[in-house]
Scaffold this motif. Structure first.
Motif, PDB file in Angstrom:
ATOM      1  N   VAL A 183       0.862  -1.181   0.000  1.00  0.00           N
ATOM      2  CA  VAL A 183       0.000   0.000   0.000  1.00  0.00           C
ATOM      3  C   VAL A 183       0.899   1.231   0.000  1.00  0.00           C
ATOM      4  CG1 VAL A 183      -1.693   1.322   1.318  1.00  0.00           C
ATOM      5  CG2 VAL A 183      -1.884  -1.173   1.178  1.00  0.00           C
ATOM      6  N   PRO A 184       0.759   2.113  -0.985  1.00  0.00           N
ATOM      7  CA  PRO A 184       1.687   3.242  -1.098  1.00  0.00           C
ATOM      8  C   PRO A 184       1.581   4.229   0.054  1.00  0.00           C
ATOM      9  CG  PRO A 184      -0.130   3.486  -2.642  1.00  0.00           C
ATOM     10  CD  PRO A 184      -0.254   2.117  -2.062  1.00  0.00           C
ATOM     11  N   GLN A 229     -10.704  -7.746   6.648  1.00  0.00           N
ATOM     12  CA  GLN A 229     -11.198  -6.428   7.048  1.00  0.00           C
ATOM     13  C   GLN A 229     -12.155  -5.837   6.018  1.00  0.00           C
ATOM     14  OE1 GLN A 229     -10.327  -5.367  10.138  1.00  0.00           O
ATOM     15  NE2 GLN A 229      -9.229  -7.320  10.201  1.00  0.00           N
ATOM     16  N   GLY A 230     -12.394  -6.553   4.935  1.00  0.00           N
ATOM     17  CA  GLY A 230     -13.278  -6.043   3.892  1.00  0.00           C
ATOM     18  C   GLY A 230     -12.669  -4.917   3.097  1.00  0.00           C
ATOM     19  N   LEU A 231     -11.335  -4.912   2.965  1.00  0.00           N
ATOM     20  CA  LEU A 231     -10.637  -3.826   2.285  1.00  0.00           C
ATOM     21  C   LEU A 231     -10.055  -4.285   0.967  1.00  0.00           C
ATOM     22  CD1 LEU A 231      -8.760  -2.359   5.390  1.00  0.00           C
ATOM     23  CD2 LEU A 231     -10.857  -1.488   4.337  1.00  0.00           C
ATOM     24  N   ASP A 232      -9.989  -3.371   0.021  1.00  0.00           N
ATOM     25  CA  ASP A 232      -9.405  -3.610  -1.295  1.00  0.00           C
ATOM     26  C   ASP A 232      -8.063  -2.897  -1.348  1.00  0.00           C
ATOM     27  OD1 ASP A 232      -8.641  -3.645  -3.942  1.00  0.00           O
ATOM     28  OD2 ASP A 232     -10.544  -2.937  -4.734  1.00  0.00           O
ATOM     29  N   GLY A 233      -6.982  -3.677  -1.388  1.00  0.00           N
ATOM     30  CA  GLY A 233      -5.646  -3.092  -1.340  1.00  0.00           C
ATOM     31  C   GLY A 233      -5.374  -2.082  -2.426  1.00  0.00           C
ATOM     32  N   SER A 234      -6.000  -2.247  -3.580  1.00  0.00           N
ATOM     33  CA  SER A 234      -5.753  -1.322  -4.692  1.00  0.00           C
ATOM     34  C   SER A 234      -6.386   0.044  -4.456  1.00  0.00           C
ATOM     35  CB  SER A 234      -6.294  -1.915  -5.995  1.00  0.00           C
ATOM     36  OG  SER A 234      -7.710  -1.995  -5.980  1.00  0.00           O
ATOM     37  N   MET A 235      -7.273   0.151  -3.454  1.00  0.00           N
ATOM     38  CA  MET A 235      -7.953   1.416  -3.176  1.00  0.00           C
ATOM     39  C   MET A 235      -7.513   2.026  -1.848  1.00  0.00           C
ATOM     40  SD  MET A 235      -9.738   1.996  -5.806  1.00  0.00           S
ATOM     41  CE  MET A 235     -10.799   3.345  -5.256  1.00  0.00           C
ATOM     42  N   LEU A 236      -6.331   1.621  -1.371  1.00  0.00           N
ATOM     43  CA  LEU A 236      -5.810   2.130  -0.117  1.00  0.00           C
ATOM     44  C   LEU A 236      -4.557   2.954  -0.336  1.00  0.00           C
ATOM     45  CD1 LEU A 236      -6.053  -1.117   2.058  1.00  0.00           C
ATOM     46  CD2 LEU A 236      -7.625   0.836   2.127  1.00  0.00           C
ATOM     47  N   SER A 237      -4.351   3.935   0.504  1.00  0.00           N
ATOM     48  CA  SER A 237      -3.092   4.677   0.527  1.00  0.00           C
ATOM     49  C   SER A 237      -2.851   5.123   1.963  1.00  0.00           C
ATOM     50  CB  SER A 237      -3.134   5.876  -0.417  1.00  0.00           C
ATOM     51  OG  SER A 237      -4.232   6.711  -0.130  1.00  0.00           O
ATOM     52  N   ALA A 238      -1.597   5.404   2.276  1.00  0.00           N
ATOM     53  CA  ALA A 238      -1.221   5.815   3.625  1.00  0.00           C
ATOM     54  C   ALA A 238      -0.659   7.224   3.588  1.00  0.00           C
ATOM     55  CB  ALA A 238      -0.197   4.853   4.211  1.00  0.00           C
ATOM     56  N   ILE A 239      -1.104   8.061   4.522  1.00  0.00           N
ATOM     57  CA  ILE A 239      -0.590   9.423   4.626  1.00  0.00           C
ATOM     58  C   ILE A 239      -0.327   9.744   6.086  1.00  0.00           C
ATOM     59  CG2 ILE A 239      -1.752  10.200   2.529  1.00  0.00           C
ATOM     60  CD1 ILE A 239      -3.828  11.548   4.240  1.00  0.00           C
ATOM     61  N   ARG A 290      -2.075  11.169  16.668  1.00  0.00           N
ATOM     62  CA  ARG A 290      -1.036  12.115  17.069  1.00  0.00           C
ATOM     63  C   ARG A 290      -0.180  12.502  15.871  1.00  0.00           C
ATOM     64  NH1 ARG A 290      -0.936  12.124  22.585  1.00  0.00           N
ATOM     65  NH2 ARG A 290      -1.928  10.340  23.625  1.00  0.00           N
ATOM     66  N   ALA A 291       0.450  13.650  15.976  1.00  0.00           N
ATOM     67  CA  ALA A 291       1.343  14.089  14.915  1.00  0.00           C
ATOM     68  C   ALA A 291       2.409  13.025  14.682  1.00  0.00           C
ATOM     69  CB  ALA A 291       1.993  15.423  15.290  1.00  0.00           C
ATOM     70  N   GLY A 292       2.607  12.657  13.428  1.00  0.00           N
ATOM     71  CA  GLY A 292       3.575  11.611  13.085  1.00  0.00           C
ATOM     72  C   GLY A 292       2.942  10.256  12.849  1.00  0.00           C
ATOM     73  N   ASP A 293       1.716  10.050  13.335  1.00  0.00           N
ATOM     74  CA  ASP A 293       1.005   8.814  13.013  1.00  0.00           C
ATOM     75  C   ASP A 293       0.755   8.762  11.503  1.00  0.00           C
ATOM     76  OD1 ASP A 293       0.902   8.175  15.688  1.00  0.00           O
ATOM     77  OD2 ASP A 293      -1.246   8.590  15.924  1.00  0.00           O
ATOM     78  N   GLU A 294       0.607   7.569  10.992  1.00  0.00           N
ATOM     79  CA  GLU A 294       0.193   7.418   9.593  1.00  0.00           C
ATOM     80  C   GLU A 294      -1.130   6.668   9.567  1.00  0.00           C
ATOM     81  OE1 GLU A 294       3.169   6.718   6.461  1.00  0.00           O
ATOM     82  OE2 GLU A 294       4.626   6.592   8.093  1.00  0.00           O
ATOM     83  N   VAL A 295      -2.003   7.102   8.679  1.00  0.00           N
ATOM     84  CA  VAL A 295      -3.332   6.507   8.601  1.00  0.00           C
ATOM     85  C   VAL A 295      -3.535   5.865   7.243  1.00  0.00           C
ATOM     86  CG1 VAL A 295      -4.357   8.059  10.290  1.00  0.00           C
ATOM     87  CG2 VAL A 295      -4.354   8.726   7.878  1.00  0.00           C
ATOM     88  N   LEU A 296      -4.314   4.797   7.253  1.00  0.00           N
ATOM     89  CA  LEU A 296      -4.661   4.087   6.032  1.00  0.00           C
ATOM     90  C   LEU A 296      -6.012   4.616   5.574  1.00  0.00           C
ATOM     91  CD1 LEU A 296      -3.209   1.783   4.524  1.00  0.00           C
ATOM     92  CD2 LEU A 296      -4.734   0.179   5.686  1.00  0.00           C
ATOM     93  N   VAL A 297      -6.061   5.100   4.339  1.00  0.00           N
ATOM     94  CA  VAL A 297      -7.257   5.747   3.820  1.00  0.00           C
ATOM     95  C   VAL A 297      -7.896   4.855   2.758  1.00  0.00           C
ATOM     96  CG1 VAL A 297      -8.190   7.834   2.739  1.00  0.00           C
ATOM     97  CG2 VAL A 297      -6.177   7.987   4.231  1.00  0.00           C
TER      98      VAL A 297
END
Length: 222
Positions: free
Chosen positions: A94-95, A128-138, A150-157
């Motif tokens: 996941v990019p 988890q019912g997720l499609d890897g091709s439709m995920l990104s991390a920021i 918290r600042a510095g955490d990364e979330v999967l969108v």
């Protein structure tokens, strides 16, 4: 031993996995395993395909047509440890995008180019019912979503188009990205809520924001 075609179909149904996705997992065209089961072509699975599928389902290769000394094709039985799914088939990258969503006043949108990736288990994503091709991390900036984010955490969108549900989302407002708890107020209005009570709610109209995706996972230091 049960028919390998019947067994493969049973395993796929039990796992809730389509034959098309299994075909793609082993690097074949989407109809490959459908033809194997329904039309008997190919006559038997190639060794590498069988090994990948057996590793994925956690079964012995013999169940999918791998023969012992007296088995199909006269193959010798292997007593080596069961083969596991190769990394390129068992995992999805996941990019990680070179931008951040602010939990404060707003982060300017940067180039949405991946600079790295998180590697997730294909099976876990499916559970988890997720499609890897439709995920990104920021990354998260600011403190308005503390202590949840918290600042510095990364979330999967999760960027899949889907009916809106209240929850934590990444939203775009003009040239900024925000990560907020978004609640629908009806009549085309939304409220952007912070976890940190020092930040007041912000009411916006639907045409003021673009919902980029729903936050479904986070990573960060403890």
């Amino acid at each position: 031993m049960s028919n390998p075609r019947d067994r493969l179909l049973e395993l796929a149904r039990r796992q809730g996995t389509s034959l098309a996705s299994l075909s793609e997992m082993i690097g074949r065209n989407p109809t490959y395993l459908q033809q194997f089961i329904r039309k008997g072509s190919p006559r038997k699975l190639e060794e590498q395909d069988r090994r990948v599928l057996a590793g994925f389902f956690g079964v012995d290769e013999e169940e999918l047509g791998g023969g012992g000394a007296s088995g199909a094709g006269g193959e010798e039985k292997s007593y080596a440890p069961r083969a596991r799914l190769p990394l390129d088939a068992a995992w999805i990258d996941v990019p990680r995008l070179a931008l951040a969503a602010s939990a404060g006043p707003g982060a300017t949108v940067a180039e949405e180019e991946p600079f790295d990736a998180f590697r997730f288990s294909r099976r876990w994503l499916r559970e988890q019912g997720l499609d890897g091709s439709m995920l990104s991390a920021i990354a998260v900036e600011g403190d308005s979503m503390e202590p949840l984010l918290r600042a510095g955490d990364e979330v999967l969108v999760d960027r899949r188009p889907q009916p809106f549900r209240d929850g934590i989302h990444v939203v775009r407002m003009g040239e900024t990205l925000l990560v907020k708890r978004v609640a629908a107020q009806g009549r085309g209005r939304f409220t952007l809520l912070s976890q940190n009570l020092a930040y007041p709610p912000q009411e916006v109209s639907a045409d003021e924001i673009e919902i980029v995706g729903r936050v479904v996972w986070k990573s960060g230091r403890i």
